[in-house]
Write an enzyme that holds these catalytic residues in place. Sequence first.
Site, short mmCIF file in Angstrom:
data_model
loop_
_atom_site.label_atom_id
_atom_site.label_comp_id
_atom_site.label_asym_id
_atom_site.label_seq_id
_atom_site.Cartn_x
_atom_site.Cartn_y
_atom_site.Cartn_z
N SER A 240 0.94 -1.31 0.13
CA SER A 240 0.00 -0.05 0.15
C SER A 240 0.81 1.31 0.24
O SER A 240 1.98 1.19 0.33
CB SER A 240 -1.09 -0.01 1.34
OG SER A 240 -0.45 0.70 2.32
N VAL A 241 0.31 2.44 -0.02
CA VAL A 241 0.83 3.68 -0.64
C VAL A 241 1.46 4.04 1.04
O VAL A 241 2.31 4.79 1.21
CB VAL A 241 -0.13 4.71 -0.81
CG1 VAL A 241 -1.22 4.90 0.07
CG2 VAL A 241 0.47 6.22 -1.14
N LYS A 242 0.76 3.23 2.09
CA LYS A 242 1.08 3.96 3.40
C LYS A 242 2.55 3.57 3.95
O LYS A 242 2.96 4.08 4.87
CB LYS A 242 0.23 3.36 4.49
CG LYS A 242 -1.48 3.56 4.18
CD LYS A 242 -1.45 5.14 4.48
CE LYS A 242 -3.20 5.54 4.37
NZ LYS A 242 -3.65 6.95 4.66
N ASP A 243 3.05 2.56 3.24
CA ASP A 243 4.72 2.38 3.57
C ASP A 243 5.21 3.62 3.45
O ASP A 243 6.25 3.60 4.44
CB ASP A 243 5.07 1.10 2.26
CG ASP A 243 4.55 -0.10 2.59
OD1 ASP A 243 3.79 -0.24 3.39
OD2 ASP A 243 4.91 -0.99 1.82
N ALA B 45 4.59 5.82 6.63
CA ALA B 45 4.88 5.07 7.83
C ALA B 45 6.44 5.03 8.17
O ALA B 45 6.93 5.42 9.53
CB ALA B 45 4.41 3.64 7.76
#
Length: 453
Positions: free
Chosen positions: A42-45, A48
């Site tokens: 996901s883009v959230k890597d 994060a």
Amino acid sequence: MKIYNNILETIGNTPLVRLNRLTKDVKATVLAKVETTNPGNSVKDRMAVKMIEDAEKAGWIKPGGTVIEGTSGNTGMGLALACIIKGYKLICVLNDKQSKEKMDILRAVGAEVVVCPTAVEPSDPRSYYSVSKRLATEIPNSWYVNQYDNLSNREAHYESTGPEIWEQTEGKITHFIVGVGTGGTISGVGKYLKEKNPNIKIWGIDTYGSVFKKYKETGVFDENEIYPYITEGIGEDILPANVDFDIIDRFEKVTDKDAANYTRRLAREEGIFVGNSAGAAIGGLLQLKDELKEDDVVVVLFHDHGSRYVGKIFNDDWMRERGFLEEDIKTAGDLIAKHSDQPLVTLYAEELVSHAIASIRKYDISQIPVIKDGTFVGSIDESTLFSLLIDNPELRDASISSVMNASFPVVKETATLEEVSKLINKETHAVLVEKKDGKFHIVTKFDIISALS
């Protein structure tokens, strides 16, 4: 040898893929920024790792410490990868509308998962915002990430996602479209792109039950806009600090049903297996397609992988239960297809009313056909029983034949949906459908409503 020192170094440089079938009626060139190739899918890597590294520089997290975050699942996965490499413990606080797959994946990579109720106010001590903050005060050497207000979130996308999109489109991008949750992606990417070309339009996708669209248009935080919704990863009942409303040109709301169905169509028509917010983004794009021109270049960002939704969006039963499944229902046979493997529940005319009550409870149904000598002779429904027993409780021991209503109409499975609909009215609550094999099944008002919705 071309190698990476650890998995975190593989984050970014995700592909830009042209969409063809779903966007065939859109004049513009539509490109998908597919973030599923990040190691956490996901883009959230991106954000994060950025948030943890900035916290380390600021001294907010110490070696061996515990990272705590309220997450819809994807940020948790990115944090989990970073915590594994950097040696931190991780506690992820989720609300109960998130898919089981997301929770199982987080546990698989070593995170402790705490589940909170969805339908509570953000200030409620049971909310996942409140629980996250509380745990951070109770656990020694811990740090609450707070992706909503932690500006390292949007800074990550300003530093990486925005420049990638600009370079991949050779600066030809005219529109950027993405679902908005914490606001980090749209605000960070939007800031970078507008610095390169202030004419680029930044469109945020919102969902019904979220406050973003009305707040952008009126400046009013309207609590009447807030109600539970199903779409995951976008929309909020708060105003995160990461949402830069000055960067975002407009919001477009997409229904839960459209978001779910476009997610499924992306997999089946484009071969792109992505999550719920991607379907919402495509739905929003198609709602706004008349505002696009032939020379426009539109980039739509797809947040996460479809594997996190196999028990929900990609499950026909789950979709059908919520009235989301787009089924081509034209005949009585189509109406009974989803329960044709279940035998018809019937009662004998000689049985007692108490038996009818027991059957309604046992099978969780509202109406039952009554037979005698192998022929349908009447019907029983819960509303009739309720009225009768309120006035005459002793009727529990009466025979069904003494209180039953008229028999339900019978149609062949080839009868049209319109024909069946006309038979159901205030007095007639159901219709029986006779199949070619001689077996019967029931169609209720609920079946008709589900088919027409």
